[in-house]
Design an enzyme around this catalytic site. Structure first.
Site, short mmCIF file in Angstrom:
data_model
loop_
_atom_site.label_atom_id
_atom_site.label_comp_id
_atom_site.label_asym_id
_atom_site.label_seq_id
_atom_site.Cartn_x
_atom_site.Cartn_y
_atom_site.Cartn_z
N ASP A 114 0.86 -1.18 0.00
CA ASP A 114 0.00 0.00 0.00
C ASP A 114 0.90 1.24 0.00
O ASP A 114 1.37 1.65 -1.05
CB ASP A 114 -0.92 -0.09 1.24
CG ASP A 114 -1.95 1.03 1.31
OD1 ASP A 114 -2.05 1.81 0.35
OD2 ASP A 114 -2.66 1.12 2.32
N ASP A 170 -7.11 -8.64 6.60
CA ASP A 170 -8.09 -8.42 7.66
C ASP A 170 -8.57 -6.98 7.72
O ASP A 170 -7.95 -6.07 7.18
CB ASP A 170 -7.47 -8.73 9.03
CG ASP A 170 -6.47 -7.65 9.45
OD1 ASP A 170 -5.55 -7.37 8.66
OD2 ASP A 170 -6.63 -7.08 10.54
#
Ligand code: IMP
Ligand code: MG
Length: 184
Positions: A114, A170
């Site tokens: 990311d 998650d």
């Protein structure tokens, strides 16, 4: 497509925005990645596949079964996210493996790249341990980081700029066990 009743049972009744990659798409891509990684190293090269926990645990276990070279498996435990959906910019190493790096090609396995903060912290630390080479393999790449310390050599999918969950990923520890990848 996954059965929606089953999916709701798995999420505790939470509706996902959409399925981004199905179980079948992931399996096909992971098989290709295993072949790409195997082809990148001459027969006999010894690998150390280092999974970044927890997010990579399912990807790594599927990936190593598609690699046809001798290898060792170990893990790093880094905590970079709180319970939110944006990067905190801080990376804590909670477990540093004892594995032998010298004489091995090290492949760092990430679930998703990311901001690149995790990689910028880990790459210099792993280089210090003297591997023959150090390459990154990530299942998902958001391509948002302006300049990554090192571009991943193997990328499963160029991911949309959404918060993704499932197949190891998650949100506040939920959803890691979904067999597909969805958007919250
Ligand atoms: P980076 O340090 O910002 O590149 O973030 C890497 C880590 O953030 C990944 O290993 C994930 O654990 C987490 N992360 C980043 N984006 C997502 C996402 O869309 N869903 C779930 N976890 C994510
Ligand atoms: Mg994570």
């Amino acid at each position: 497509m996954p059965d929606s009743t089953l999916t709701l049972a798995r999420t505790g009744g939470i509706e996902l925005a959409r399925i981004v990659y199905t179980e079948e798409q992931i399996a096909a891509r992971v098989e290709e990645m295993g072949a790409e990684i195997s082809a990148a190293f001459p027969e006999g090269d010894r690998l150390l596949v280092l999974g970044l926990l927890k997010g990579s645990f399912i990807f790594l276990s599927d990936l190593v079964r598609q690699i046809t070279r001798p290898l060792h498996v170990d893990f790093l435990v880094a905590a970079s996210y709180g319970s939110g959906t944006t990067s905190s910019g801080k990376v804590d190493l909670l477990y540093n493996p004892n594995a032998e790096f010298v004489g091995r090609h090290v492949i760092l396995v990430e679930d998703i790249v990311d901001s690149g903060t995790t990689l910028s912290r880990l790459v210099p630390m792993l280089e210090e341990r003297g591997p023959l080479s150090l390459e990154i393999c990530t299942l998902l790449h958001k391509h948002v980081a302006a300049d990554l310390i090192r571009e991943p050599r193997w990328v499963g999918f160029d991911a949309p700029h959404e918060f993704l969950i499932g197949y190891g990923l998650d949100h506040a520890e939920d959803y890691r066990h979904l067999p597909f990848i969805g958007s919250l």
